[in-house]
Design a protein around this motif. Structure first.
Motif, PDB file in Angstrom:
ATOM      1  N   GLN A 111       0.826  -1.208   0.000  1.00 58.42           N
ATOM      2  CA  GLN A 111       0.000   0.000   0.000  1.00 58.42           C
ATOM      3  C   GLN A 111       0.858   1.255   0.000  1.00 58.42           C
ATOM      4  OE1 GLN A 111      -2.625  -0.349   3.353  1.00 58.42           O
ATOM      5  NE2 GLN A 111      -3.578  -2.265   2.619  1.00 58.42           N
ATOM      6  N   ASP A 112       1.933   1.259   0.823  1.00 61.38           N
ATOM      7  CA  ASP A 112       2.841   2.408   0.856  1.00 61.38           C
ATOM      8  C   ASP A 112       3.472   2.630  -0.502  1.00 61.38           C
ATOM      9  OD1 ASP A 112       2.177   2.144   3.472  1.00 61.38           O
ATOM     10  OD2 ASP A 112       4.217   2.047   4.250  1.00 61.38           O
ATOM     11  N   THR A 113       3.910   1.555  -1.139  1.00 59.60           N
ATOM     12  CA  THR A 113       4.566   1.660  -2.446  1.00 59.60           C
ATOM     13  C   THR A 113       3.628   2.262  -3.481  1.00 59.60           C
ATOM     14  OG1 THR A 113       5.929  -0.263  -1.925  1.00 59.60           O
ATOM     15  CG2 THR A 113       5.724   0.338  -4.244  1.00 59.60           C
ATOM     16  N   GLU A 114       2.386   1.791  -3.494  1.00 64.01           N
ATOM     17  CA  GLU A 114       1.424   2.276  -4.492  1.00 64.01           C
ATOM     18  C   GLU A 114       1.122   3.750  -4.295  1.00 64.01           C
ATOM     19  OE1 GLU A 114      -3.141   1.286  -6.050  1.00 64.01           O
ATOM     20  OE2 GLU A 114      -2.162   0.048  -4.514  1.00 64.01           O
ATOM     21  N   VAL A 115       0.895   4.171  -3.056  1.00 64.07           N
ATOM     22  CA  VAL A 115       0.565   5.563  -2.779  1.00 64.07           C
ATOM     23  C   VAL A 115       1.730   6.475  -3.128  1.00 64.07           C
ATOM     24  CG1 VAL A 115       0.027   7.214  -0.953  1.00 64.07           C
ATOM     25  CG2 VAL A 115      -1.134   5.002  -1.005  1.00 64.07           C
ATOM     26  N   ILE A 116       2.933   6.117  -2.684  1.00 62.86           N
ATOM     27  CA  ILE A 116       4.096   6.982  -2.906  1.00 62.86           C
ATOM     28  C   ILE A 116       4.427   7.073  -4.385  1.00 62.86           C
ATOM     29  CG2 ILE A 116       6.566   7.249  -2.451  1.00 62.86           C
ATOM     30  CD1 ILE A 116       6.092   5.950   0.283  1.00 62.86           C
ATOM     31  N   SER A 117       4.455   5.939  -5.087  1.00 61.75           N
ATOM     32  CA  SER A 117       4.804   5.961  -6.517  1.00 61.75           C
ATOM     33  C   SER A 117       3.768   6.736  -7.329  1.00 61.75           C
ATOM     34  CB  SER A 117       4.936   4.532  -7.038  1.00 61.75           C
ATOM     35  OG  SER A 117       3.712   3.817  -6.850  1.00 61.75           O
ATOM     36  N   THR A 118       2.480   6.614  -6.985  1.00 63.93           N
ATOM     37  CA  THR A 118       1.437   7.349  -7.710  1.00 63.93           C
ATOM     38  C   THR A 118       1.583   8.849  -7.503  1.00 63.93           C
ATOM     39  OG1 THR A 118      -0.094   5.478  -7.477  1.00 63.93           O
ATOM     40  CG2 THR A 118      -1.044   7.636  -7.995  1.00 63.93           C
ATOM     41  N   ALA A 124       5.707  14.817 -10.271  1.00 66.55           N
ATOM     42  CA  ALA A 124       6.819  15.018 -11.196  1.00 66.55           C
ATOM     43  C   ALA A 124       6.325  15.603 -12.516  1.00 66.55           C
ATOM     44  CB  ALA A 124       7.540  13.696 -11.432  1.00 66.55           C
ATOM     45  N   GLN A 125       5.158  15.146 -12.957  1.00 68.12           N
ATOM     46  CA  GLN A 125       4.590  15.709 -14.194  1.00 68.12           C
ATOM     47  C   GLN A 125       4.252  17.180 -14.024  1.00 68.12           C
ATOM     48  OE1 GLN A 125       1.234  13.264 -15.202  1.00 68.12           O
ATOM     49  NE2 GLN A 125       2.494  11.570 -15.980  1.00 68.12           N
ATOM     50  N   ASN A 126       3.818  17.570 -12.835  1.00 65.00           N
ATOM     51  CA  ASN A 126       3.470  18.974 -12.575  1.00 65.00           C
ATOM     52  C   ASN A 126       4.670  19.806 -12.108  1.00 65.00           C
ATOM     53  OD1 ASN A 126       0.783  18.311 -13.148  1.00 65.00           O
ATOM     54  ND2 ASN A 126       0.351  17.819 -10.992  1.00 65.00           N
ATOM     55  N   ARG A 127       5.841  19.146 -12.039  1.00 68.80           N
ATOM     56  CA  ARG A 127       7.088  19.814 -11.621  1.00 68.80           C
ATOM     57  C   ARG A 127       6.942  20.495 -10.248  1.00 68.80           C
ATOM     58  NH1 ARG A 127      10.523  22.115 -16.749  1.00 68.80           N
ATOM     59  NH2 ARG A 127      10.427  20.192 -17.979  1.00 68.80           N
ATOM     60  N   ARG A 128       6.465  19.712  -9.337  1.00 70.89           N
ATOM     61  CA  ARG A 128       6.432  20.159  -7.951  1.00 70.89           C
ATOM     62  C   ARG A 128       7.616  19.543  -7.192  1.00 70.89           C
ATOM     63  NH1 ARG A 128       0.473  19.521  -5.337  1.00 70.89           N
ATOM     64  NH2 ARG A 128      -0.779  20.483  -6.997  1.00 70.89           N
ATOM     65  N   GLY A 129       8.261  20.349  -6.388  1.00 63.83           N
ATOM     66  CA  GLY A 129       9.377  19.837  -5.600  1.00 63.83           C
ATOM     67  C   GLY A 129       8.901  18.893  -4.503  1.00 63.83           C
ATOM     68  N   VAL A 130       9.546  17.737  -4.405  1.00 66.17           N
ATOM     69  CA  VAL A 130       9.141  16.703  -3.445  1.00 66.17           C
ATOM     70  C   VAL A 130      10.401  16.141  -2.770  1.00 66.17           C
ATOM     71  CG1 VAL A 130       8.081  14.426  -3.144  1.00 66.17           C
ATOM     72  CG2 VAL A 130       7.068  16.084  -4.730  1.00 66.17           C
ATOM     73  N   LEU A 131      10.301  15.903  -1.471  1.00 64.57           N
ATOM     74  CA  LEU A 131      11.364  15.205  -0.724  1.00 64.57           C
ATOM     75  C   LEU A 131      10.688  14.309   0.317  1.00 64.57           C
ATOM     76  CD1 LEU A 131      14.249  14.565  -0.035  1.00 64.57           C
ATOM     77  CD2 LEU A 131      14.373  16.661   1.313  1.00 64.57           C
ATOM     78  N   ILE A 132      10.681  13.012   0.034  1.00 64.97           N
ATOM     79  CA  ILE A 132      10.040  12.026   0.908  1.00 64.97           C
ATOM     80  C   ILE A 132      11.118  11.125   1.503  1.00 64.97           C
ATOM     81  CG2 ILE A 132       8.412  10.106   1.046  1.00 64.97           C
ATOM     82  CD1 ILE A 132       6.926  11.324  -1.311  1.00 64.97           C
ATOM     83  N   ALA A 156      -2.831   9.465  -0.716  1.00 63.27           N
ATOM     84  CA  ALA A 156      -2.432  10.304  -1.845  1.00 63.27           C
ATOM     85  C   ALA A 156      -2.834  11.757  -1.611  1.00 63.27           C
ATOM     86  CB  ALA A 156      -3.056   9.776  -3.135  1.00 63.27           C
ATOM     87  N   SER A 157      -4.026  11.980  -1.111  1.00 62.43           N
ATOM     88  CA  SER A 157      -4.498  13.360  -0.907  1.00 62.43           C
ATOM     89  C   SER A 157      -3.675  14.078   0.150  1.00 62.43           C
ATOM     90  CB  SER A 157      -5.976  13.343  -0.520  1.00 62.43           C
ATOM     91  OG  SER A 157      -6.177  12.570   0.654  1.00 62.43           O
ATOM     92  N   LEU A 158      -3.338  13.367   1.244  1.00 60.91           N
ATOM     93  CA  LEU A 158      -2.549  13.993   2.302  1.00 60.91           C
ATOM     94  C   LEU A 158      -1.141  14.316   1.811  1.00 60.91           C
ATOM     95  CD1 LEU A 158      -2.235  14.916   5.226  1.00 60.91           C
ATOM     96  CD2 LEU A 158      -1.702  12.553   5.855  1.00 60.91           C
ATOM     97  N   LEU A 159      -0.556  13.403   1.060  1.00 69.20           N
ATOM     98  CA  LEU A 159       0.806  13.610   0.571  1.00 69.20           C
ATOM     99  C   LEU A 159       0.846  14.757  -0.432  1.00 69.20           C
ATOM    100  CD1 LEU A 159       3.485  12.275   1.214  1.00 69.20           C
ATOM    101  CD2 LEU A 159       3.171  10.753  -0.743  1.00 69.20           C
ATOM    102  N   GLU A 160      -0.150  14.849  -1.299  1.00 72.65           N
ATOM    103  CA  GLU A 160      -0.194  15.945  -2.279  1.00 72.65           C
ATOM    104  C   GLU A 160      -0.415  17.284  -1.593  1.00 72.65           C
ATOM    105  OE1 GLU A 160      -2.694  15.515  -5.661  1.00 72.65           O
ATOM    106  OE2 GLU A 160      -2.183  13.400  -5.965  1.00 72.65           O
ATOM    107  N   ALA A 174       9.002  15.086   4.105  1.00 72.32           N
ATOM    108  CA  ALA A 174       7.954  14.328   4.790  1.00 72.32           C
ATOM    109  C   ALA A 174       8.505  12.953   5.136  1.00 72.32           C
ATOM    110  CB  ALA A 174       6.720  14.201   3.916  1.00 72.32           C
ATOM    111  N   VAL A 175       8.338  12.533   6.392  1.00 67.73           N
ATOM    112  CA  VAL A 175       8.882  11.257   6.868  1.00 67.73           C
ATOM    113  C   VAL A 175       7.757  10.237   6.923  1.00 67.73           C
ATOM    114  CG1 VAL A 175      10.091  10.064   8.729  1.00 67.73           C
ATOM    115  CG2 VAL A 175      10.641  12.444   8.206  1.00 67.73           C
ATOM    116  N   VAL A 176       7.945   9.107   6.216  1.00 68.24           N
ATOM    117  CA  VAL A 176       6.955   8.037   6.156  1.00 68.24           C
ATOM    118  C   VAL A 176       7.493   6.825   6.905  1.00 68.24           C
ATOM    119  CG1 VAL A 176       5.673   6.486   4.634  1.00 68.24           C
ATOM    120  CG2 VAL A 176       6.081   8.857   3.944  1.00 68.24           C
TER     121      VAL A 176
END
Length: 494
Positions: A111-118, A124-132, A156-160, A174-176
């Motif tokens: 479940q973690d893998t699916e949420v994070i990869s999605t 990445a498509q929207n060019r938003r900076g991310v650090l997980i 997904a909603s919380l991470l976005e 963000a620490v998972v």
């Protein structure tokens, strides 16, 4: 050579097998631990010097042994300085090993893998900076600065929403951990390795910096280029397509949480084969060089005699001898590890009796290491006198010297308290007397209060070993006649 190995196997003890096994396990842990560290080449250099030192001992190269011996005296400090971060990680993981094993089975990694990869692919498509940061087995608290505690379920909603440009913590990490977002907006330590930095941004530098200090997985999305990278063990891997994110996460979770105990044992046997072989060979070699010796030597030690479980109301006197000579036999290595202060001849005094008695000194009375053998004891017996002490209240007698000045006489003498409690031997009760230290009467010119020291004969003592306070009051008066016989509440003696 064949005779040597036969003799070696004949002298091999069970304790030697445990000795070799412990050193092999420790060597394996160190080899695996430093296998991936940046300081591993320093460790290789130290191992080479250790091998040279061992060869110098075997072939009696005295100069080489002397020089390297001085080097190894400061080796502990050098290791702490060079490997301080690696040692800290090792002790942290050792202290939290049981906690990590229990907590690693809480969440389903799929479940973690699916949420994070999605979410990462979409941002990445929207060019938003991310650090997980996906937590591994190591503790993260000491590496993180700032941040906002959340402890929310990973979705997904919380991470976005965390990495929305309008969010106050979108520039941090963000620490998972176990299917939950523990905290967000954290600042990570930056990498100080210039070779790895190049033309990368601050997020990538922070991701590499954290992965150099612990086993966490850091996933980064570049705000300028929209590329995805993963940092682990101090290396930054650029991912070409969204499918690679899933593969990296699955590999990370698989290493962290292997499926089933059977597979874990298979992985343990199949992994790090060379390290296991080297650790066993190294442990056997060290035992042959430092721990094995066919020749035995003898040494004499003067050993003190002590009593155990002696009741508090008993005393031992006239012990002869006070100490004895013990001859021990064993290997030179066993004597090198011997602490002379630990050698003692101990007698259990639970069944002590009154009067004079002799006791034989047997081998089991001598505290000594198991790898040394007692060959001789001289003398092999002791004799002493034991007495049981009893408590008794005895009157305090005043001891004086000199004479009062002319025209003075003692009107009243008061001793408070008139008696004190002492402990003494039963047969000495009638002979024991408590005196004050001598008081010089010629120095008295008026009524005086004194607190003199009390004197006891040998073999007696005050209860609790502390002298009670006794006050002597001597009242004087002038007299023109011959002083009559004085009366007092205590006894006097001169």
């Amino acid at each position: 050579m064949k005779t040597y190995f036969i003799q070696l196997l004949q002298n091999l003890r069970i304790s030697d097998l445990f000795d070799i096994a412990i050193i092999a396990v420790l060597s394996y842990i160190l080899l695996v631990w430093f296998k991936r560290t940046a300081s591993r080449f320093v460790l290789i250099g130290i191992v080479i010097l250790a091998a040279i030192y061992a060869a110098a001992r075997v072939f009696h190269l005295y100069l080489t042994e002397y020089v390297l011996q001085g080097f190894f005296t400061i080796l502990v400090i050098a290791l702490i300085v060079i490997f301080q971060e690696d040692l800290r990680r090792f002790f942290e993981r050792l202290a939290t090993w049981g906690i990590v094993r229990r907590s690693s089975l809480v969440a389903a990694p799929g479940q973690d893998t699916e949420v994070i990869s999605t979410v990462v692919g979409r941002l990445a498509q929207n060019r938003r900076g991310v650090l997980i940061v996906v937590k591994g087995k190591d503790l993260l608290e000491r590496h993180l600065k700032g941040g906002i505690p959340l402890d929310g379920k990973l979705s997904a909603s919380l991470l976005e929403s965390i990495f929305d440009p309008h969010s106050p913590g979108h520039d941090g990490a963000a620490v998972v951990d176990n299917g939950r977002i523990v905290t967000f907006g954290c600042h990570l330590p930056l990498s100080i390795n210039p070779r790895k930095l190049g033309n990368i941004g601050l997020r990538h530098t922070a991701a590499i910096g954290l992965s150099e200090r612990c086993d966490a997985l850091c996933i980064v999305v570049s705000e300028e280029r929209g590329t995805v990278s993963a940092a682990r063990e101090g290396e930054l891997l650029r991912l070409k397509n969204p499918g690679d994110i899933t593969e990296v996460l699955e590999r990370f979770y698989q290493e962290r949480r292997p499926k089933g105990p059977k597979r874990a044992w298979q992985r343990w046997i199949s992994e790090n084969t060379w390290e296991k072989a080297i650790a066993v060979i190294l442990a056997c070699g060290l035992w042959v060089v430092f721990g094995y010796q066919t020749e035995s030597i003898q040494r004499d030690y003067v050993v003190p005699i002590v009593y155990r479980n002696l009741p508090a109301d008993w005393v031992v006197e006239e012990q002869k001898p006070k100490e004895t000579m013990v001859t021990l036999m064993g290997s030179k290595q066993a004597f090198d590890l011997l602490n002379k202060e630990s050698l003692k001849i101990t007698f259990d005094m639970n069944e002590i009796v009154e009067g004079h008695q002799d006791k034989a000194i047997r081998t089991d009375n001598i505290q000594h290491p198991s790898n040394l053998t007692v060959v001789n004891i001289k003398p092999n017996k002791i004799n002493f006198v034991a007495h049981q002490l009893i408590r008794v209240a005895l009157p305090v007698e005043l001891k004086t010297e000199g004479k009062l000045a002319g025209g003075l006489k003692i009107q009243k003498l008061e001793i408070d308290p008139p008696s004190v409690e002492v402990i003494t031997q039963k047969e000495n009760i009638k002979k024991v007397k408590v005196f004050t230290e001598p008081i010089d009467l010629s120095s008295l010119t008026e009524t005086t209060k004194l607190t003199p020291r009390l004197v006891l004969p040998p073999g007696s003592d005050f209860t609790n070993g502390k002298q009670p306070a006794v006050t002597i009051t001597i009242e004087l008066e002038k007299s023109q006649t011959v002083p009559p016989v004085q009366e007092s509440k205590g006894k006097t003696s001169s």
